[in-house]
Design an enzyme around this catalytic site. Structure first.
Site, PDB file in Angstrom:
ATOM      1  N   MET A 180     -13.895  23.387  32.145  1.00  0.00           N
ATOM      2  CA  MET A 180     -14.981  24.165  32.750  1.00  0.00           C
ATOM      3  C   MET A 180     -16.151  23.232  33.075  1.00  0.00           C
ATOM      4  O   MET A 180     -17.291  23.682  33.237  1.00  0.00           O
ATOM      5  CB  MET A 180     -15.420  25.293  31.811  1.00  0.00           C
ATOM      6  CG  MET A 180     -14.289  26.302  31.574  1.00  0.00           C
ATOM      7  SD  MET A 180     -14.858  27.954  31.206  1.00  0.00           S
ATOM      8  CE  MET A 180     -15.738  27.670  29.697  1.00  0.00           C
ATOM      9  N   GLN A 235     -13.740  34.823  31.061  1.00  0.00           N
ATOM     10  CA  GLN A 235     -13.595  34.519  29.633  1.00  0.00           C
ATOM     11  C   GLN A 235     -14.919  34.552  28.879  1.00  0.00           C
ATOM     12  O   GLN A 235     -14.954  34.270  27.686  1.00  0.00           O
ATOM     13  CB  GLN A 235     -12.876  33.194  29.422  1.00  0.00           C
ATOM     14  CG  GLN A 235     -13.656  31.947  29.804  1.00  0.00           C
ATOM     15  CD  GLN A 235     -12.796  30.701  29.700  1.00  0.00           C
ATOM     16  OE1 GLN A 235     -11.987  30.410  30.572  1.00  0.00           O
ATOM     17  NE2 GLN A 235     -12.943  29.931  28.628  1.00  0.00           N
ATOM     18  N   GLY A 259      -7.107  20.471  24.067  1.00  0.00           N
ATOM     19  CA  GLY A 259      -7.639  19.908  22.820  1.00  0.00           C
ATOM     20  C   GLY A 259      -7.327  20.780  21.611  1.00  0.00           C
ATOM     21  O   GLY A 259      -7.329  22.009  21.689  1.00  0.00           O
ATOM     22  N   HIS A 262     -17.426  15.671  28.371  1.00  0.00           N
ATOM     23  CA  HIS A 262     -17.872  14.751  27.330  1.00  0.00           C
ATOM     24  C   HIS A 262     -16.658  13.930  26.873  1.00  0.00           C
ATOM     25  O   HIS A 262     -15.566  14.049  27.455  1.00  0.00           O
ATOM     26  CB  HIS A 262     -18.504  15.534  26.171  1.00  0.00           C
ATOM     27  CG  HIS A 262     -17.666  16.683  25.700  1.00  0.00           C
ATOM     28  ND1 HIS A 262     -16.473  16.511  25.041  1.00  0.00           N
ATOM     29  CD2 HIS A 262     -17.832  18.030  25.844  1.00  0.00           C
ATOM     30  CE1 HIS A 262     -15.952  17.690  24.768  1.00  0.00           C
ATOM     31  NE2 HIS A 262     -16.750  18.637  25.257  1.00  0.00           N
ATOM     32  N   GLN A 280      -6.894  28.897  21.087  1.00  0.00           N
ATOM     33  CA  GLN A 280      -6.592  28.873  22.525  1.00  0.00           C
ATOM     34  C   GLN A 280      -5.284  28.129  22.774  1.00  0.00           C
ATOM     35  O   GLN A 280      -4.415  28.602  23.517  1.00  0.00           O
ATOM     36  CB  GLN A 280      -7.756  28.199  23.257  1.00  0.00           C
ATOM     37  CG  GLN A 280      -7.459  27.811  24.687  1.00  0.00           C
ATOM     38  CD  GLN A 280      -8.665  27.252  25.415  1.00  0.00           C
ATOM     39  OE1 GLN A 280      -9.572  27.987  25.764  1.00  0.00           O
ATOM     40  NE2 GLN A 280      -8.694  25.961  25.676  1.00  0.00           N
ATOM     41  N   VAL A 283     -11.987  15.319  19.188  1.00  0.00           N
ATOM     42  CA  VAL A 283     -12.850  14.131  19.175  1.00  0.00           C
ATOM     43  C   VAL A 283     -14.175  14.540  18.535  1.00  0.00           C
ATOM     44  O   VAL A 283     -14.734  15.596  18.871  1.00  0.00           O
ATOM     45  CB  VAL A 283     -13.074  13.589  20.603  1.00  0.00           C
ATOM     46  CG1 VAL A 283     -13.991  12.369  20.587  1.00  0.00           C
ATOM     47  CG2 VAL A 283     -11.737  13.234  21.241  1.00  0.00           C
ATOM     48  N   ARG A 323     -21.224  22.760  24.433  1.00  0.00           N
ATOM     49  CA  ARG A 323     -22.319  23.583  23.904  1.00  0.00           C
ATOM     50  C   ARG A 323     -23.265  22.800  22.989  1.00  0.00           C
ATOM     51  O   ARG A 323     -24.381  23.246  22.736  1.00  0.00           O
ATOM     52  CB  ARG A 323     -21.759  24.795  23.151  1.00  0.00           C
ATOM     53  CG  ARG A 323     -21.104  25.818  24.065  1.00  0.00           C
ATOM     54  CD  ARG A 323     -20.829  27.110  23.346  1.00  0.00           C
ATOM     55  NE  ARG A 323     -20.582  28.199  24.286  1.00  0.00           N
ATOM     56  CZ  ARG A 323     -19.426  28.461  24.852  1.00  0.00           C
ATOM     57  NH1 ARG A 323     -18.369  27.709  24.574  1.00  0.00           N
ATOM     58  NH2 ARG A 323     -19.306  29.464  25.703  1.00  0.00           N
ATOM     59  N   SER A 371     -18.426  19.186  21.966  1.00  0.00           N
ATOM     60  CA  SER A 371     -18.377  20.437  22.708  1.00  0.00           C
ATOM     61  C   SER A 371     -19.479  20.420  23.758  1.00  0.00           C
ATOM     62  O   SER A 371     -20.566  19.869  23.506  1.00  0.00           O
ATOM     63  CB  SER A 371     -18.606  21.617  21.752  1.00  0.00           C
ATOM     64  OG  SER A 371     -18.924  22.789  22.478  1.00  0.00           O
ATOM     65  N   HIS A 429     -13.217  15.596  26.535  1.00  0.00           N
ATOM     66  CA  HIS A 429     -12.451  15.744  27.780  1.00  0.00           C
ATOM     67  C   HIS A 429     -11.869  14.385  28.205  1.00  0.00           C
ATOM     68  O   HIS A 429     -10.725  14.306  28.662  1.00  0.00           O
ATOM     69  CB  HIS A 429     -13.347  16.257  28.908  1.00  0.00           C
ATOM     70  CG  HIS A 429     -13.882  17.638  28.697  1.00  0.00           C
ATOM     71  ND1 HIS A 429     -15.183  17.879  28.349  1.00  0.00           N
ATOM     72  CD2 HIS A 429     -13.280  18.843  28.768  1.00  0.00           C
ATOM     73  CE1 HIS A 429     -15.381  19.186  28.234  1.00  0.00           C
ATOM     74  NE2 HIS A 429     -14.237  19.798  28.477  1.00  0.00           N
TER      75      HIS A 429
HETATM   76  O1  PAF Z   1     -11.051  25.152  27.100  1.00  0.00           O
HETATM   77  C1  PAF Z   1     -11.615  25.371  28.196  1.00  0.00           C
HETATM   78  O2  PAF Z   1     -12.445  24.597  28.690  1.00  0.00           O
HETATM   79  C2  PAF Z   1     -11.276  26.650  28.951  1.00  0.00           C
HETATM   80  O3  PAF Z   1     -11.051  27.714  28.079  1.00  0.00           O
HETATM   81  C3  PAF Z   1     -10.110  26.479  29.940  1.00  0.00           C
HETATM   82  C4  PAF Z   1      -8.818  26.148  29.217  1.00  0.00           C
HETATM   83  C5  PAF Z   1     -10.435  25.381  30.929  1.00  0.00           C
HETATM   84  C6  PAF Z   1      -9.897  27.787  30.713  1.00  0.00           C
HETATM   85  O4  PAF Z   1     -11.037  28.142  31.452  1.00  0.00           O
END
Ligand code: PAF
Length: 254
Positions: A31, A62, A148, A35, A154, A177, A188, A186, A38
């Site tokens: 999304m 979501q 991750g 960081h 998830q 990480v 956030r 994160s 990712h």
């Molecule tokens: O983990 C995330 O960043 C989101 O939930 C994802 C998997 C990209 C779906 O929008």
């Protein structure tokens, strides 16, 4: 810089050319607000595959809180610089209309585990995640997709969905990480005030060190966290807490 494509048709044309040339594709859905966590997913995809595709899409379905969706950082130029350094070849950055041409008429639902842990506190969240990941996996048509461990619930739900719907993409989990003080990376974290950031590492410490989930909760509440849940299950301890307006999640093997 990676090539940015905004439409499904553009990526499909590239995908067809890669297939014709026999190149494998690794896919990292995100999304944005990227960081080092990712970056580790991009590096894993780079290691395994000839072509690395990332998506940047802030998925409205979501978010259970409207202001959280509105506040979610959007910074594609900065993200592209990080993806360039991490070896991403193509970025799929679609509009909401491109991803949801029928609005929310069609959706993926899971009716057990998605209702527990984070799902019990964020109604509809995992239906939104599964729906967009189903769409993204269908669009990407990748050999492997990378997720991750930090978002462990998830990850497990996505694995279950891939199995239930016989999707051909292999799901590759990647380790969480952490900052030097143990806080899981994160997007956030950037929203924490300096005082909240100083407190935040105690979350991971409590998950690791408390003798029971109940003891971790007591410890965290005494330190000033609002605790959504701490639960032990299947050899892991899962937790979600709030510091001010910021929600943090983490999990550790037990
Ligand atoms: O983990 C995330 O960043 C989101 O939930 C994802 C998997 C990209 C779906 O929008």
């Amino acid at each position: 810089m990676p090539r940015v494509v905004n439409t499904i048709a553009e990526w499909r044309a590239l995908r067809a050319a890669h297939r014709a040339a026999g190149r494998t594709v690794g896919f990292v859905p995100t999304m944005g607000a990227l960081h080092a966590g990712h970056a580790s997913l991009f590096h894993a995809a780079r290691r395994d595959c000839a072509v690395v595709l990332a998506s940047v899409f802030v998925n409205p379905t979501q978010f259970d809180e409207k202001h959280d969706f509105e506040l979610y950082p959007r910074m594609l130029d900065q993200d592209c610089a990080l993806m360039d350094a991490a070896g991403v070849d193509v970025v799929f950055a679609p509009s909401v209309a491109e991803m949801y041409p029928n609005g929310t008429r069609y959706a993926v639902t899971e009716n057990q585990f998605s209702r527990e842990l984070c799902g019990a506190h964020r109604p509809g969240h995992f239906d939104g995640v599964l729906t967009v990941v189903m769409k993204l996996l269908q669009i990407a048509d990748a050999d492997r997709a990378y997720f991750g461990d930090k978002d462990q619930q998830q990850l497990q739900l996505i694995r279950g969905m891939v199995e239930a719907f016989f999707l051909p993409t292999q799901i590759v989990p990647c380790p969480t990480v952490r900052e030097a003080d143990g806080l899981a990376m994160s997007s956030r974290n950037a929203r924490l005030s300096p005082a909240e950031r100083a407190l935040a590492p105690q979350f991971h410490q409590a998950l690791v060190a408390a003798p029971t989930a109940a003891a971790a909760r007591v410890q965290l509440e005494a330190a000033g966290f609002r605790v959504d849940y701490v639960e032990d299950r299947d050899g892991r301890r899962y937790g979600a807490v709030r510091l001010g307006a910021t929600r943090l999640i983490d999990n550790v093997a037990r």
